[in-house]
Design an enzyme around this catalytic site. Structure first.
Site, PDB file in Angstrom:
ATOM      1  N   LYS A  96      33.876  27.808  32.195  1.00  0.00           N
ATOM      2  CA  LYS A  96      35.254  28.175  32.564  1.00  0.00           C
ATOM      3  C   LYS A  96      35.323  28.341  34.070  1.00  0.00           C
ATOM      4  CE  LYS A  96      39.523  29.423  32.027  1.00  0.00           C
ATOM      5  NZ  LYS A  96      39.842  28.693  33.263  1.00  0.00           N
TER       6      LYS A  96
ATOM      7  N   LYS B 192      31.361  36.580  37.278  1.00  0.00           N
ATOM      8  CA  LYS B 192      32.582  37.231  36.802  1.00  0.00           C
ATOM      9  C   LYS B 192      32.634  37.230  35.273  1.00  0.00           C
ATOM     10  CE  LYS B 192      35.402  36.036  40.854  1.00  0.00           C
ATOM     11  NZ  LYS B 192      36.544  35.240  41.357  1.00  0.00           N
TER      12      LYS B 192
ATOM     13  N   LYS C 152      33.330  25.545  38.594  1.00  0.00           N
ATOM     14  CA  LYS C 152      34.339  25.457  39.643  1.00  0.00           C
ATOM     15  C   LYS C 152      34.555  23.991  39.981  1.00  0.00           C
ATOM     16  CE  LYS C 152      35.870  28.596  41.337  1.00  0.00           C
ATOM     17  NZ  LYS C 152      37.099  29.397  41.085  1.00  0.00           N
TER      18      LYS C 152
END
Length: 408
Positions: free
Chosen positions: A64, A88, A100
């Site tokens: 993600k 995170k 990313k």
């Protein structure tokens, strides 16, 4: 940026007692795709853009992470950002690995049509390695719900079925989630509130400087202003405004353009660098990386720094801030609100059941508060700063998942 991230990651894994091979696995993304995207421009020329997608570690679940459109996008930056996203996810205890993506471009110099063709071209270029069960995309710097709408539409065309879970940050009409647009800002605001409590500081009447007035910075300014804080400074790409008596937040919000710029309308502005050194109680760097360095750290006058941007404080600067007793809430914690609500959006897409805004913000506050207090308490008990404590919390889940899978 990548070297600094790896340095803290290595120390975090060492303190957790993992072997060197765990660090060797987690110090870089497991996969990095570089693509070339030809785009028909409005002047009938064809320009070729370079894009990237990094997938850090999918031991704990599918990848993600967001997509940024920015001139400074390059492979090293995308690698580092994918690691931050993984951290995170670990901090928030989400069933994801971090990723990313990005395109080296300046969207401020592209027409709406050029931006759409670039967005669709990116999806075509990475379509073989992404998807709702493999790698879920989302918004990041200079990307928004409209770009996400173009991307999900292109993905649906390629796959010939409707797949709203392919991407988060979509418009509500296409399966987006309530609260996603301002989730990052609310997450930062929650961390500001919790940090203020630890420092026995009341939000009402506190003087706050927010460096950056884009999506995160502007929403944050409104949250804190509505909570009674005095916003004494804001900035954008063209300069900064500072008034020790407080700025007219509502007026500034109404005058900002789509890229979050407003200072060009005023005379007597100061620079972004000068803004960081002004008097305040709470400083929120919400612009770009590398803003607080060893050269200016000793001039910071805030008692609390909450990082809304990615990597705004260098490791050398943090040593100075630690010695000055300034509480620094790191980006991997403060900036996790966006990915938490992106997770909520993914869950809602899978269920076909959508939650009201109040429920989403309550769930976000619960996760952010729990993560903040866990990391703060860990930092206090171990006598380390919050960045290292956050890296330890974020790295543990993906390290354990990798070990249980037999990868290391």
């Amino acid at each position: 940026m990548l070297q600094s991230t790896q340095s803290v990651m290595k120390e975090a894994l060492w303190k957790l007692g993992y072997k060197d091979n765990v660090y060797e696995l987690l110090k870089e993304p497991s996969r990095l795709l570089e693509v070339r995207i030809p785009v028909s421009m409005d002047d009938r020329s064809v320009k070729v853009f370079t894009g990237y997608r990094a997938q850090h570690n999918d031991a704990a679940g599918p990848i993600k992470g967001g997509i940024r459109f920015h001139p400074d996008v390059d492979a090293e930056t995308i690698k580092a950002l994918s690691i931050w996203t993984a951290l995170k996810c670990g901090i928030a205890d989400l069933p994801f690995g971090g990723g990313k993506g990005g395109i080296a471009c300046d969207p401020r110099h592209l027409s709406l049509g050029e931006l759409e063709r670039l967005s669709r071209g990116y999806v075509r270029a990475v379509s073989q390695i992404v998807g709702p069960a493999k790698d879920i995309l989302g918004p990041d710097v200079f990307t928004n719900s409209q770009i996400m709408a173009w991307m999900v539409d292109e993905y649906n065309r390629l796959k010939r079925y409707d797949s709203p879970g392919f991407i988060s940050g979509k418009p509500l009409a296409l399966g987006g989630s309530e609260g996603r647009e301002r989730a990052s800002s609310l997450g930062v605001a929650i961390c500001v509130e919790e940090a203020a409590k630890k420092n026995r500081l009341r939000i009402k009447g506190s003087r706050v400087i927010i460096q950056g007035f884009g999506n995160a910075g502007s929403y944050l300014a409104k949250y804190l202003h509505d909570a009674g804080a005095i916003i004494v400074g804001i900035s954008d790409a063209y300069g900064a405004l500072y008034d020790p008596d407080g700025l007219p937040v509502e007026y500034l919000l109404n005058r900002r353009d789509s890229f979050g710029t407003v200072t060009s309308l005023f005379e007597g502005t100061i620079t972004n660098a000068e803004l960081l050194e002004q008097e305040c109680d709470i400083l929120v760097p919400a612009a770009v990386s590398g803003q607080i360095t060893k050269e200016n750290a000793h001039n910071i006058k805030a008692s609390i720094i909450v990082e809304a941007a990615g990597g705004p404080t260098t490791l050398e600067a943090e040593k100075t801030l630690d010695s000055m007793g300034i509480l620094v809430v790191p980006d991997v914690l403060a900036g996790s609100g966006g990915i938490i609500v992106s997770y909520f959006e993914w869950v809602q897409n899978k269920q076909g059941l959508y939650w009201p805004l109040e429920e989403i913000e309550e769930k976000l506050r619960l996760k952010m508060t729990e993560a903040f207090n866990t990391i703060f308490d860990s930092a206090q008990s171990r006598r380390i700063n919050m960045r290292l404590a956050a890296y330890m919390a974020g790295a543990q889940k993906m390290a354990e998942a990798s070990i249980k899978r037999g990868w290391v």
